[in-house]
Design a protein around this motif. Structure first.
Motif, PDB file in Angstrom:
ATOM      1  N   UNK A   1     -11.723  40.147  58.031  1.00  0.00           N
ATOM      2  CA  UNK A   1     -10.416  40.797  58.116  1.00  0.00           C
ATOM      3  C   UNK A   1     -10.078  41.514  56.809  1.00  0.00           C
ATOM      4  N   UNK A   2     -10.333  40.833  55.686  1.00  0.00           N
ATOM      5  CA  UNK A   2     -10.082  41.473  54.382  1.00  0.00           C
ATOM      6  C   UNK A   2     -10.962  42.705  54.179  1.00  0.00           C
ATOM      7  N   UNK A   3     -12.206  42.616  54.616  1.00  0.00           N
ATOM      8  CA  UNK A   3     -13.115  43.745  54.476  1.00  0.00           C
ATOM      9  C   UNK A   3     -12.631  44.929  55.321  1.00  0.00           C
ATOM     10  N   UNK A   4     -12.252  44.665  56.572  1.00  0.00           N
ATOM     11  CA  UNK A   4     -11.728  45.735  57.428  1.00  0.00           C
ATOM     12  C   UNK A   4     -10.452  46.330  56.837  1.00  0.00           C
ATOM     13  N   UNK A   5      -9.599  45.467  56.284  1.00  0.00           N
ATOM     14  CA  UNK A   5      -8.346  45.938  55.675  1.00  0.00           C
ATOM     15  C   UNK A   5      -8.647  46.862  54.496  1.00  0.00           C
ATOM     16  N   UNK A   6      -9.628  46.492  53.675  1.00  0.00           N
ATOM     17  CA  UNK A   6     -10.015  47.310  52.519  1.00  0.00           C
ATOM     18  C   UNK A   6     -10.585  48.656  52.986  1.00  0.00           C
ATOM     19  N   UNK A   7     -11.434  48.629  54.031  1.00  0.00           N
ATOM     20  CA  UNK A   7     -11.993  49.872  54.574  1.00  0.00           C
ATOM     21  C   UNK A   7     -10.887  50.776  55.113  1.00  0.00           C
TER      22      UNK A   7
END
Length: 178
Positions: A144-150
């Motif tokens: 989720x954090x990775x998708x949010x950063x992307x």
């Protein structure tokens, strides 16, 4: 009503006294016959008396040797000795009792081991399951954090493209009238 109650009590008391008088006047029971008197008869007659043992080798009825659990072979061999019932010899009786006792002990041991194993397994399972769930939860959080950063990077690129991002190195900026 009280008179009826007293009559009933007197009747019960009288019956009890009569029964007690009859018991005291009757002769004591005759002593049991000795086992040797049933020799040369039949096994069934001998074994009617619980304290007797029938030996098929010489068709004798003898007193059961209560001091020893099993009758000694000098008295009668186990394969020819009968006690309690005529259709089963002492050897078969001992084997049957040993098999039944062994089965009971084995089943108790299996039940205890199974219960202990299940209890230990049920105690360890929640720990393993909790760890697995925590790992999955952490993986989901990281994804989720990775998708949010992307998403943030994409949005920043779009903002930069249209001049909505306040960036000092961007030569193009939105012109605002004052």
């Amino acid at each position: 009503m009280a008179a009826l109650w007293l009559r009933g009590l007197a009747l019960v008391w009288g019956c009890a006294g009569t029964a007690l008088a009859q018991l005291s006047t009757t002769a004591p029971p005759a002593p049991a016959q000795a086992c040797s008197e049933f020799s040369q008869r039949s096994c069934e007659e001998c074994l009617k008396n619980v304290s007797c043992l029938w030996c098929y080798t010489n068709n004798t009825c003898i007193d059961y040797p209560v001091r020893s659990i099993l009758p000694p072979s000098s008295l009668c061999s186990l394969s020819n000795a009968r006690w309690g019932v005529c259709w089963i010899n002492f050897e078969a009786l001992i084997i049957a009792i040993a098999v039944v006792a062994g089965l009971i002990l084995v089943s108790i041991a299996v039940c205890c081991c199974y219960c202990c194993y299940c209890r230990r397994r049920s105690r360890s399972r929640p720990d393993e399951e909790e760890e697995r769930l925590a790992r999955k939860r952490e993986e989901r959080r990281l994804q989720s954090l990775q998708r949010k950063h992307e998403r943030k990077l994409k949005h920043d690129e779009i903002r930069k493209k249209y001049g909505l991002l306040q960036d000092s190195d961007n030569p193009y900026s939105r012109f605002e009238n004052e």
